[in-house]
Scaffold this active site. Structure first.
Site, PDB file in Angstrom:
ATOM      1  N   GLY A  12       4.078   3.243  -2.436  1.00 35.18           N
ATOM      2  CA  GLY A  12       2.933   4.061  -2.838  1.00 35.18           C
ATOM      3  C   GLY A  12       3.006   5.482  -2.296  1.00 35.18           C
ATOM      4  O   GLY A  12       4.005   5.883  -1.682  1.00 35.18           O
ATOM      5  N   GLN A  13       1.926   6.225  -2.526  1.00 32.61           N
ATOM      6  CA  GLN A  13       1.926   7.650  -2.162  1.00 32.61           C
ATOM      7  C   GLN A  13       2.144   7.850  -0.659  1.00 32.61           C
ATOM      8  O   GLN A  13       2.993   8.638  -0.249  1.00 32.61           O
ATOM      9  CB  GLN A  13       0.602   8.299  -2.588  1.00 32.61           C
ATOM     10  CG  GLN A  13       0.612   9.814  -2.433  1.00 32.61           C
ATOM     11  CD  GLN A  13      -0.776  10.453  -2.499  1.00 32.61           C
ATOM     12  OE1 GLN A  13      -1.786   9.766  -2.405  1.00 32.61           O
ATOM     13  NE2 GLN A  13      -0.805  11.756  -2.648  1.00 32.61           N
ATOM     14  N   TYR A  42     -14.709   0.680  -3.890  1.00 31.58           N
ATOM     15  CA  TYR A  42     -13.638   1.145  -2.999  1.00 31.58           C
ATOM     16  C   TYR A  42     -14.216   1.441  -1.608  1.00 31.58           C
ATOM     17  O   TYR A  42     -13.698   0.967  -0.587  1.00 31.58           O
ATOM     18  CB  TYR A  42     -13.004   2.407  -3.588  1.00 31.58           C
ATOM     19  CG  TYR A  42     -11.953   3.045  -2.725  1.00 31.58           C
ATOM     20  CD1 TYR A  42     -10.690   2.492  -2.593  1.00 31.58           C
ATOM     21  CD2 TYR A  42     -12.224   4.239  -2.052  1.00 31.58           C
ATOM     22  CE1 TYR A  42      -9.725   3.100  -1.795  1.00 31.58           C
ATOM     23  CE2 TYR A  42     -11.266   4.846  -1.264  1.00 31.58           C
ATOM     24  CZ  TYR A  42     -10.020   4.274  -1.141  1.00 31.58           C
ATOM     25  OH  TYR A  42      -9.072   4.876  -0.356  1.00 31.58           O
ATOM     26  N   ASP A  90       3.374  -9.896  -2.060  1.00 29.17           N
ATOM     27  CA  ASP A  90       2.035  -9.969  -2.628  1.00 29.17           C
ATOM     28  C   ASP A  90       1.078 -10.197  -1.463  1.00 29.17           C
ATOM     29  O   ASP A  90       1.083 -11.274  -0.852  1.00 29.17           O
ATOM     30  CB  ASP A  90       1.981 -11.137  -3.637  1.00 29.17           C
ATOM     31  CG  ASP A  90       0.599 -11.317  -4.237  1.00 29.17           C
ATOM     32  OD1 ASP A  90      -0.343 -10.625  -3.786  1.00 29.17           O
ATOM     33  OD2 ASP A  90       0.460 -12.162  -5.128  1.00 29.17           O
ATOM     34  N   LYS A 136     -13.607  -0.440   1.959  1.00 31.39           N
ATOM     35  CA  LYS A 136     -13.066   0.268   3.130  1.00 31.39           C
ATOM     36  C   LYS A 136     -13.995   0.147   4.344  1.00 31.39           C
ATOM     37  O   LYS A 136     -13.518   0.028   5.472  1.00 31.39           O
ATOM     38  CB  LYS A 136     -12.805   1.741   2.797  1.00 31.39           C
ATOM     39  CG  LYS A 136     -11.591   1.946   1.879  1.00 31.39           C
ATOM     40  CD  LYS A 136     -10.296   1.618   2.627  1.00 31.39           C
ATOM     41  CE  LYS A 136      -9.059   1.739   1.764  1.00 31.39           C
ATOM     42  NZ  LYS A 136      -7.833   1.322   2.463  1.00 31.39           N
ATOM     43  N   GLY A 168       2.702  -1.850   0.783  1.00 38.47           N
ATOM     44  CA  GLY A 168       2.412  -0.683  -0.074  1.00 38.47           C
ATOM     45  C   GLY A 168       3.440   0.413   0.121  1.00 38.47           C
ATOM     46  O   GLY A 168       3.139   1.609  -0.031  1.00 38.47           O
TER      47      GLY A 168
HETATM   48  N1  SER Z   1      -7.804   9.453  -2.343  1.00 36.83           N
HETATM   49  C1  SER Z   1      -8.684   8.315  -2.423  1.00 36.83           C
HETATM   50  C2  SER Z   1      -9.276   8.201  -3.773  1.00 36.83           C
HETATM   51  O1  SER Z   1      -9.476   9.223  -4.388  1.00 36.83           O
HETATM   52  C3  SER Z   1      -9.780   8.408  -1.412  1.00 36.83           C
HETATM   53  O2  SER Z   1      -9.407   7.815  -0.221  1.00 36.83           O
HETATM   54  O3  SER Z   1      -9.592   7.142  -4.184  1.00 36.83           O
END
Ligand code: SER
Length: 315
Positions: free
Chosen positions: A11-12, A142, A53, A146, A8
């Site tokens: 990514g941010q 999500y 991947d 997690k 990743g």
């Molecule tokens: N920044 C993430 C989201 O908004 C939360 O961990 O999905």
């Protein structure tokens, strides 16, 4: 931590963590991996970059073997709002991808950092000063992925001795790489729109409190937890780390100190509002402070000043 693989990496978090790790360990000792076949030039120019991947375990094994990787920062993930629109994909990347990384870590004896999130909490969790050890019954896929990740990482530590560690990140604010598909993304967009258009339409209600953090503190947390003395870290997966508890109207007030004619209005997105309402207002992070010395550097106004200056300079 001598040879690191970052998944990743475009990514941010990944784009900034990769840079920080390269400054610390040397450019050639940090292997960046992202899912895009043609990433932006800046990723290719700054050190080894590979297309990866995470759902193909053999591609992870190949990189770990080739570079003799000893630590994996596994950042590849789908964020909350995107995962809610495609739960199967959220699970596939966030859980199946992590399982692959953990298996490779077990085989090749790597340490693993996996970011967890405020998303692991749900409506039944105390919202203020959310404790380290508390109810974790999230209502989003999500959050479910997690929590599963935290448990899997603990399982690999106790069963196989894999050195797994993680933190529960708040929403992250940064100007270098935008987040994608998160519930907390408004807190990034608001700064870009303030500089560009002097106004912003927010999809969360003005009084919605959420834990937020500036990226330099998030990068510091990721490095500090992985270099902490293993004798002192008892919680491992994953530590609450907190910095600021903010609402859209509080951020607006801070921006107005620098851009007085900035204005905000609201058009609520029910999906993201419901997700935000199920998350804490502020986590309590005493355990991280005690066990490995966690301490954020930025407060709201320092972050606002830095965000606005950097976004203005890049225009
Ligand atoms: N920044 C993430 C989201 O908004 C939360 O961990 O999905």
């Amino acid at each position: 931590m001598k040879k690191v693989l970052v998944t990743g990496a475009t990514g941010q978090i990944g784009s900034e963590l990769t840079t920080a790790l390269r400054e610390k360990l040397g450019m050639e000792n940090v292997i960046a991996a992202g899912h895009k076949k043609t990433p932006e030039q800046r990723f290719i120019d700054s050190g080894p970059f590979h297309c990866l991947d995470v759902n193909r375990i053999e591609t992870i094994a190949a990189l770990v073997e080739r570079y003799k990787v000893d630590t994996i920062y596994h950042l590849a993930a789908i964020l909350s709002a995107t995962a809610e629109k495609n739960p199967q994909l959220g699970w596939h990347i966030n859980v199946d991808g992590l399982c692959n990384v953990l298996e490779i870590a077990r085989e090749y004896k790597c340490a693993v950092f996996t970011p967890s999130s405020i998303g692991v909490f749900g409506a039944e969790t105390p919202k203020d000063n959310t404790p380290q050890d508390t109810i974790q019954r999230p209502s989003t896929i999500y959050g479910i992925s997690k929590v599963t990740g935290e448990l899997l990482c603990d399982y690999y530590f106790t069963k196989y001795g894999v050195d797994t560690r993680g933190v529960r990140y708040p929403g992250l604010i940064s100007y270098k790489t935008p987040p994608g598909g998160g519930t907390t993304d408004y807190a990034v967009e608001i700064y870009f729109e303030a500089v560009k258009n002097r106004k912003y339409t927010c999809y969360l209600k003005p009084e919605t409190y959420l834990d937020l953090m500036y990226m330099p503190d998030a990068v510091k947390a990721a490095i500090d937890i992985m270099t902490a003395d293993p004798e002192t870290i008892r919680h491992r997966n994953a530590y609450n780390v907190s910095s600021m508890s903010l609402t859209p109207e509080i951020i607006t007030a801070s921006i107005k100190k620098i851009i007085p004619d900035f204005s905000i209005d609201y058009k609520i997105d029910p999906l993201r509002q419901a997700i935000a309402d199920s998350w804490p207002n502020k986590m309590e992070d005493r355990v991280a402070r005690e066990e490995w010395g966690w301490m954020p550097d930025y407060d709201l106004d320092a972050m606002t000043e830095d965000m606005i200056r950097n976004i203005s300079q890049s225009r």
